[in-house]
Design a protein around this motif. Structure first.
Motif, PDB file in Angstrom:
ATOM      1  N   LEU A 100       0.836  -1.197   0.000  1.00 39.79           N
ATOM      2  CA  LEU A 100       0.000   0.000   0.000  1.00 39.79           C
ATOM      3  C   LEU A 100       0.870   1.247   0.000  1.00 39.79           C
ATOM      4  CD1 LEU A 100      -1.054   0.935   3.561  1.00 39.79           C
ATOM      5  CD2 LEU A 100      -0.014  -1.271   3.134  1.00 39.79           C
ATOM      6  N   GLN A 101       0.373   2.255  -0.689  1.00 36.17           N
ATOM      7  CA  GLN A 101       1.033   3.564  -0.603  1.00 36.17           C
ATOM      8  C   GLN A 101       0.083   4.502   0.127  1.00 36.17           C
ATOM      9  OE1 GLN A 101       2.941   4.837  -4.259  1.00 36.17           O
ATOM     10  NE2 GLN A 101       3.854   2.849  -4.545  1.00 36.17           N
ATOM     11  N   CYS A 102      -0.840   5.160  -0.593  1.00 35.22           N
ATOM     12  CA  CYS A 102      -1.738   6.072   0.120  1.00 35.22           C
ATOM     13  C   CYS A 102      -2.717   5.325   1.002  1.00 35.22           C
ATOM     14  CB  CYS A 102      -2.467   6.992  -0.854  1.00 35.22           C
ATOM     15  SG  CYS A 102      -3.885   6.225  -1.664  1.00 35.22           S
ATOM     16  N   ILE A 104      -5.880   4.251   0.260  1.00 32.35           N
ATOM     17  CA  ILE A 104      -7.330   4.424   0.073  1.00 32.35           C
ATOM     18  C   ILE A 104      -7.941   3.178  -0.575  1.00 32.35           C
ATOM     19  CG2 ILE A 104      -7.254   5.578  -2.215  1.00 32.35           C
ATOM     20  CD1 ILE A 104      -9.572   6.752   0.541  1.00 32.35           C
ATOM     21  N   CYS A 105      -7.175   2.510  -1.423  1.00 36.20           N
ATOM     22  CA  CYS A 105      -7.698   1.315  -2.095  1.00 36.20           C
ATOM     23  C   CYS A 105      -7.533   0.067  -1.251  1.00 36.20           C
ATOM     24  CB  CYS A 105      -6.967   1.106  -3.426  1.00 36.20           C
ATOM     25  SG  CYS A 105      -5.229   0.646  -3.200  1.00 36.20           S
ATOM     26  N   THR A 140       0.307   2.189  -6.709  1.00 35.71           N
ATOM     27  CA  THR A 140       1.339   1.153  -6.584  1.00 35.71           C
ATOM     28  C   THR A 140       1.759   0.507  -7.889  1.00 35.71           C
ATOM     29  OG1 THR A 140      -0.295  -0.591  -6.350  1.00 35.71           O
ATOM     30  CG2 THR A 140       0.445   0.489  -4.320  1.00 35.71           C
TER      31      THR A 140
END
Ligand code: FES
Ligand code: FES
Lengths: 159, 756
Positions: A100-102, A104-105, A140
């Motif tokens: 994961l980066q941000c 939200i998904c 990503t």
């Protein structure tokens, strides 16, 4: 004022009773009435998968399901994925492999991947990619998400 | 104010314990459990829901707006229109901003906000929008920038005159600026060339595509204080711009950023936030606004579409002798596309002597463009790298060798006047040549392409503070946004400098009341700049630890050294003392001396430029025109990867965004000037099954001005992508596409004409 519908649902094992407007979506109720904001709304049209939840064992987009349709059913969301303090292997692998980066998904991917592994504990990379094709991630490039899912699958098969 | 650490103390031999490892990010747990709070996840007691009415016309005078029926609907607590915004002159920066937020004299694009409602439920707010009557006088519109430049084009703003013309004109126009960038003498350069290639290219606007729509909660209190919770890349910039358009003191506006569900440049400027504030002011209750995906597409910033020509020449042995460009950038309804990045970056990485670039920025009836990774550069590099590839083919030279032959190195002075310090372009090219991908033969029926990219990397105003708790753990307060996981990298750099475990460090993203100004998180500036200020914070705290240890031991300060998280006597002569950890010192001295704290504000400079090369293999189905990317490798210089998994994630994410831009993503407008694909079904971004694994090679040529040698890594990964894919498609089908996106109908056309 339009007549409301009385709904009784189990969410993550807890029983909830509420009144929903006839046209109110499940994601709206989860987020705004039950304050379970882990389920995200990215598009409201079934195209991003951020709102993925499991209803009676079926993976659905909660933006396409009416809250009233879940009367008498059992709903699983991201908030119910960990077992108390113990993270689900998918959650742990997403953390360790940077799936994961941000973020939200992430709830949507985790819920969708859980549904995949319940059905198919040993997916090929291609099977995983096609199963997860309903979930959008813009950060990503999917590489580390797919790796996290495959690693979790392997771990769960070994366990 | 310092601009950089006076002595970075960068040491390539330094034994690093934390930097370069891959700890789990501290904000990760909340994100895998659903606990993390994004823009839409905040609630206040008594909160109302706001919705926006948007213009259905691309260009129309707003003659009147009647809100009386909407206001009368039970449950509606406030309706705002242009009349609720302070009147600011058109043509000023704030004037453009306020008209972007809410249409004033005219609606300027399909989706332009014209009114908004706050009500006790979202359903009521939506019903109320239908009761607002707007009287429009529809005007002719123009969508395409080339059309918008024509003398008979509909004019959007009467006050605009083109800046930068050799002979100024007083005629109203849609062309905001012309800029000429040059070095050397291109005519002479072309005369020296053995081969010249000139091609025309175009690209369409695409959307940043963040998965989290803009969301905020605003609370305006009667004494004029504004509290704003929102998803943003730029809390301080939002505060200051809101102050400018709402005429409220900046100190009365407090912006608290939420977790950010993607931005990529698209959340550097506000959309619903000023409207939510004014609704809250009118209703005297907090107001939440969350955009719907269709609003995100219709109303928020896409990326500039372009039309351009590139001409380059080289000698038989591959030396580029001249490069020329004529570039047109679409900016939407107002200036501010940052088009000037393109002439500055498009050829930079090659040590050219003769360059001439003429650029134009053009207004038309579509939403004002917003930043996207390396704003305005990747869509032009698509053409530049295509032309270089064609030159290489003509002289039968390996494409990487051609780039090596022309690679810029330390000491080269760029077209924008910077003399480059140590850079890693040659190293990147060499690393690319050595990859297994480049060494393996291209599979039958496939094509391979490579392309390179550059980004300046940025610094800018940055403030942080550090607090040492009595137990020796550390909190750092930052005011930049965390767009992809920079918090962990920042914590790691602080831990490394302090010589402690990264788990002892936690980052808090402050509200704007709690810290000095921080520039927008963009341009690959955050990990670099904040790294600089937290190392300064740490060094400040260390000097206080040393002072306090000297006092405890009653020895001179220079008899104490700090190493591995503790103070020790500098030598045996000082005396026998047990080392003092940060916790020991904090425990023993917080009561007497107060807490150990440090604050730093810098306007950071010295960011080292970044370079990358992408290698891509594609398979084109000649029946359908569909392109599949079968193998992809990103090679890029990170200076020093603080958290390698994070760096790889930047490379991979940028590449896949570029794959979408290359193959599918574009805005489609109808004759009526309305956007026809305002949703994820018709605006198709890459999904998991569209792409392969993205291999990465992290090159590390340190930037010695940074204590750990790092360079920003956020922009470069998208710069060469479309060019590399274009070159691969060209290799596969024998014709190099010149129009983005390289969608199936366009490729079928090329294939047909090739065979025709
Ligand atoms: S919000 Fe349900 S699929 Fe996007
Ligand atoms: S991690 Fe940001 S959208 Fe997937």
């Amino acid at each position: 004022m339009a007549k409301k519908v009385h709904v009784t649902t189990t969410v993550n094992g807890d029983e909830y009773e509420y009144l929903a407007e006839a046209g109110q979506t499940l994601v709206d109720v989860l987020r705004n009435e039950l304050e379970l904001t882990g389920t995200k709304e990215g598009c409201s049209t079934g195209d991003c998968g951020a709102c993925s939840v499991i209803v009676d064992g079926e993976l659905v987009c909660s933006c396409l399901v009416l809250a009233a349709e879940t009367d008498g059913k059992s709903v699983e969301t991201i908030e119910g994925m960990a077992n108390g303090d113990e993270l689900h292997p998918l959650q742990r692998n997403f953390l360790e492999l940077n799936g994961l980066q941000c973020g939200i998904c992430t709830p949507g991917f985790l819920v969708a991947a859980k549904a995949l592994l319940e059905r198919n504990p040993d997916p090929t990379e291609t099977e995983a990619r096609f199963w997860l094709a309903g979930n959008l991630c813009r950060c990503t490039g999917y590489d580390k998400i797919v790796r996290s899912v495959m690693a979790a699958a392997e771990e769960m098969r070994g366990a | 104010m310092a601009t950089i650490l006076e002595d970075s103390k960068f040491d390539p031999q330094r034994d690093l314990k934390t930097v370069g490892s891959n700890p789990v990010k501290h904000d990760g747990l909340d994100k895998v459990t659903g606990r993390a709070k994004f823009g839409a996840d905040f609630f206040l007691p008594g909160m109302l829901f706001g919705r926006t009415l948007r213009s259905p016309h691309a260009h129309a005078i707003i003659k009147s707006i009647d809100i009386s029926e909407a206001e009368a609907l039970p449950g509606v607590k406030a309706v705002v229109t242009r009349d609720d915004f302070p009147d600011i002159d058109p043509g000023s920066v704030a004037g453009d901003m306020t008209r972007t937020a809410m249409a004033r004299e005219k609606a300027l694009f399909d989706g332009h906000p014209v009114a908004a409602v706050a009500a006790t439920s979202e359903a009521i707010a939506k019903r109320a929008l239908k009761l607002i009557k707007v009287d429009y006088e529809v005007l002719p519109h123009v969508i395409d920038p080339v059309d918008a430049m024509k003398p008979d084009a509909p004019i959007l703003h009467d006050h605009i005159r083109t800046k930068g013309l050799d002979e100024p004109s007083d005629a109203p126009t849609n062309v905001t600026e012309r800029m000429v960038s040059k070095m050397g003498d291109v005519e002479r350069g072309f005369a020296e060339a053995d081969v010249i290639v000139e091609r025309e290219f175009d690209s369409k606007p695409m959307h940043q595509g963040y998965i989290e729509p803009q969301g905020c909660v605003a609370e305006y209190s009667e004494d004029g204080q504004v509290e704003l919770w929102c998803s943003t890349q730029a809390p301080f910039v939002y505060r200051d711009r809101l102050s400018a358009i709402l005429k409220v003191d900046a100190a009365k506006i407090n912006v608290q950023q939420s977790e950010l569900g993607g931005g990529f440049g698209g959340k550097t400027g506000f959309y619903p936030e000023p409207i939510a504030i004014l609704l809250s002011k009118k209703a005297s209750r907090p107001v939440k606004m969350v955009l719907h995906r269709t609003e995100v597409f219709r109303g928020t910033g896409p990326v500039s579409g372009t039309n351009y020509k590139i001409k380059m020449g080289c000698t038989k042995d591959g030396r580029i002798t001249a490069a020329q460009g004529e570039l047109i950038f679409q900016t939407g309804i107002f200036t501010g596309s940052m088009y000037f990045n393109a002439p500055n970056a498009m050829f930079t990485r090659y040590d050219l002597e003769n360059v001439y670039i003429e650029s134009f920025e053009v207004i038309s009836n579509r939403p004002k463009v917003n930043s996207f990774r390396a704003p305005c550069v990747p869509q032009i590099v698509f053409g530049v790298e295509g032309v270089i590839d064609e030159l290489a083919r003509k002289i039968e030279m390996d494409p990487i060798d051609m780039r090596l032959k022309n690679a810029a190195t330390e000491g080269y002075t760029t077209i924008y006047g910077e003399t480059l310090g140590p850079i890693g372009f040659v190293e990147t090219l060499e690393a690319a040549k050595a990859t297994d991908h480049y060494q393996s033969p291209v599979k039958d029926g496939e094509g391979r392409g490579i392309a390179t990219g550059f980004w300046f990397n940025r610094g800018g105003e940055t403030s942080t503070s550090m607090n040492i708790a009595p137990d020796g753990s550390v909190t750092i307060i930052t005011g930049t946004a965390d767009v992809a996981g920079s918090r962990i990298s920042i914590a790691m750099m602080a831990a490394e400098e302090l010589g402690i475990d990264v788990d002892k460090v936690r980052i808090t993203m402050a509200d704007t009341n709690s810290l000095g100004f921080n520039r927008v998180t963009a341009g690959s500036r955050t990990t670099y700049s904040v790294g600089m200020t937290v190392v300064d914070n740490a060094r400040d705290c260390i000097s206080q630890f040393v002072k306090r240890a000297a006092e405890i031991w009653d020895v001179p300060e220079d008899a104490v050294i700090y190493e591995n998280g503790e103070c020790r006597p500098a030598s045996a002569n000082v005396g026998e003392f047990e080392p003092l950890s940060i916790a020991d010192i904090a425990k023993q001295t917080t009561m007497s001396h107060g807490a150990v704290t440090a604050s730093t504000s810098m306007n950071v400079t010295g960011a080292g430029p970044g370079f990358g090369l992408h290698i891509v293999d594609v398979k084109v189905d000649e029946e359908t025109g569909r392109t599949d990317v079968t193998r992809y490798t990103v090679i890029e210089d990170a200076g020093k990867a603080i958290h390698p998994l994070q760096v790889e994630g930047q490379y991979q994410g940028g590449a896949v965004q570029g794959i979408g831009w290359a193959l599918n993503e574009e805005y489609v407008y109808g004759e009526d000037g309305r956007l026809q694909n305002a949703g994820f079904l018709d605006y198709r971004m890459p999904v998991t099954s569209d792409v392969p694994m993205i291999d990465t090679v992290i090159v590390e040529v340190p930037n010695p001005r940074h204590p750990f040698g790092l360079r920003g890594v956020g922009e470069v990964p998208v710069v060469p992508t479309m060019a590399a894919i274009g070159n691969a498609i060209g290799d596969a089908i024998g014709v190099r596409p010149q129009s983005l996106p390289m969608s199936p109908p366009k490729l079928l056309d090329l294939i047909e004409n090739r065979d025709g």
